[in-house]
Design a protein around this motif. Structure first.
Motif, mmCIF file in Angstrom:
data_model
loop_
_atom_site.group_PDB
_atom_site.id
_atom_site.type_symbol
_atom_site.label_atom_id
_atom_site.label_comp_id
_atom_site.label_asym_id
_atom_site.label_seq_id
_atom_site.Cartn_x
_atom_site.Cartn_y
_atom_site.Cartn_z
ATOM 1 N N TYR A 162 0.847 -1.200 0.000
ATOM 2 C CA TYR A 162 0.000 0.000 0.000
ATOM 3 C C TYR A 162 0.881 1.248 0.000
ATOM 4 O O TYR A 162 0.707 2.156 0.809
ATOM 5 C CB TYR A 162 -0.943 -0.006 1.208
ATOM 6 N N CYS A 163 1.826 1.285 -0.931
ATOM 7 C CA CYS A 163 2.841 2.345 -0.913
ATOM 8 C C CYS A 163 2.251 3.741 -1.015
ATOM 9 O O CYS A 163 2.724 4.660 -0.337
ATOM 10 C CB CYS A 163 3.874 2.104 -2.008
ATOM 11 N N PHE A 164 1.237 3.931 -1.841
ATOM 12 C CA PHE A 164 0.707 5.284 -2.022
ATOM 13 C C PHE A 164 -0.021 5.752 -0.767
ATOM 14 O O PHE A 164 0.121 6.911 -0.352
ATOM 15 C CB PHE A 164 -0.176 5.352 -3.274
ATOM 16 N N ASP A 165 -0.775 4.851 -0.126
ATOM 17 C CA ASP A 165 -1.427 5.189 1.143
ATOM 18 C C ASP A 165 -0.384 5.439 2.228
ATOM 19 O O ASP A 165 -0.509 6.386 3.011
ATOM 20 C CB ASP A 165 -2.355 4.053 1.591
ATOM 21 N N ASN A 166 0.644 4.576 2.282
ATOM 22 C CA ASN A 166 1.684 4.735 3.298
ATOM 23 C C ASN A 166 2.428 6.056 3.133
ATOM 24 O O ASN A 166 2.701 6.750 4.123
ATOM 25 C CB ASN A 166 2.679 3.570 3.215
ATOM 26 N N ALA A 186 1.310 8.785 1.637
ATOM 27 C CA ALA A 186 0.390 9.885 1.958
ATOM 28 C C ALA A 186 0.260 10.063 3.473
ATOM 29 O O ALA A 186 0.198 11.190 3.967
ATOM 30 C CB ALA A 186 -0.976 9.630 1.323
ATOM 31 N N ALA A 187 0.248 8.954 4.216
ATOM 32 C CA ALA A 187 0.175 9.034 5.675
ATOM 33 C C ALA A 187 1.435 9.678 6.238
ATOM 34 O O ALA A 187 1.360 10.479 7.185
ATOM 35 C CB ALA A 187 -0.035 7.643 6.263
ATOM 36 N N THR A 200 7.103 2.010 3.041
ATOM 37 C CA THR A 200 6.320 0.781 2.883
ATOM 38 C C THR A 200 7.169 -0.432 3.242
ATOM 39 O O THR A 200 8.238 -0.634 2.657
ATOM 40 C CB THR A 200 5.810 0.666 1.438
ATOM 41 N N PRO A 242 -6.128 6.232 -8.577
ATOM 42 C CA PRO A 242 -6.771 4.952 -8.282
ATOM 43 C C PRO A 242 -7.662 4.441 -9.417
ATOM 44 O O PRO A 242 -7.949 3.246 -9.479
ATOM 45 C CB PRO A 242 -7.586 5.225 -7.018
#
Length: 185
Positions: free
Chosen positions: A40-44, A46-47, A89, A110
């Motif tokens: 989940y690299c893009f979510d990670n 962004a967090a 990630t 997405p």
């Protein structure tokens, strides 16, 4: 594990990267972020930006199965406010660094899946055939949306996959045995 972070940035790595995006890849330390999840690299990223500022750097993680083939995977990492790049990630196989090829044109959307990009090692005919079939399979499957999401496949496309898959599996087994590799690879 087949593909891994390339040990060095050699001429073959640079040649493959030139087929993916302009620029030079660089090693980036993997420091998993708080509650970060594998894949989940893009979510990670962004967090990490939300916690510490900076921005998401878009591009490609470069993998290599030495003597066989390269793979570029759409990837996002954290660019800290001071410009330092950190891959937040966690890696499936515990890698502590990623070879990252920046590509500002490869912004995560997405609604638009970006398939992995494969390239055979020069001089490996088995890998060249494997990569050609892998690309053909991916073109069929990616037409149905994001991988891992169930979609009804047409009988025609299933027949095309059924015709490709046995040889593709056979070639993978040959690559596992080291067939087609140049001496010293």
């Amino acid at each position: 594990m087949a593909t891994d972070t390339p040990e060095t940035i050699d001429a073959a790595v640079l040649a493959f990267c030139a087929t993916v995006a302009p620029g030079v890849p660089q090693y980036v330390e993997v420091v998993p972020g708080e509650a970060a999840r594998v894949a989940y690299c893009f979510d990670n990223a962004a967090a990490a930006v939300a916690r510490g500022g900076g921005e998401v750097a878009h591009g490609w993680a470069i993998w290599r199965w030495a003597g066989r083939y390269f793979e570029a995977e759409h990837h996002g990492i954290w660019r800290r406010p001071d410009g330092t790049l950190i891959d937040v990630t966690p890696m499936f196989y515990g890698q502590t660094r990623t070879l990252f090829l920046s590509d500002p044109q490869a912004v995560f959307d997405p609604a638009r899946f970006r398939a992995n990009i494969l390239g055979a090692e020069a001089g490996n005919a088995v890998a060249e055939e494997y990569v050609a079939l892998a690309r053909e399979r991916a073109a069929i499957l990616n037409a149905y949306g994001e991988p891992g999401v169930a979609h009804a496949i047409t009988p025609e496309d299933q027949a095309r996959l059924d015709a490709i898959t046995p040889r593709w599996v056979e070639l993978y087994a040959a690559l596992e045995r080291g067939e087609g590799m140049l001496q010293g690879a």
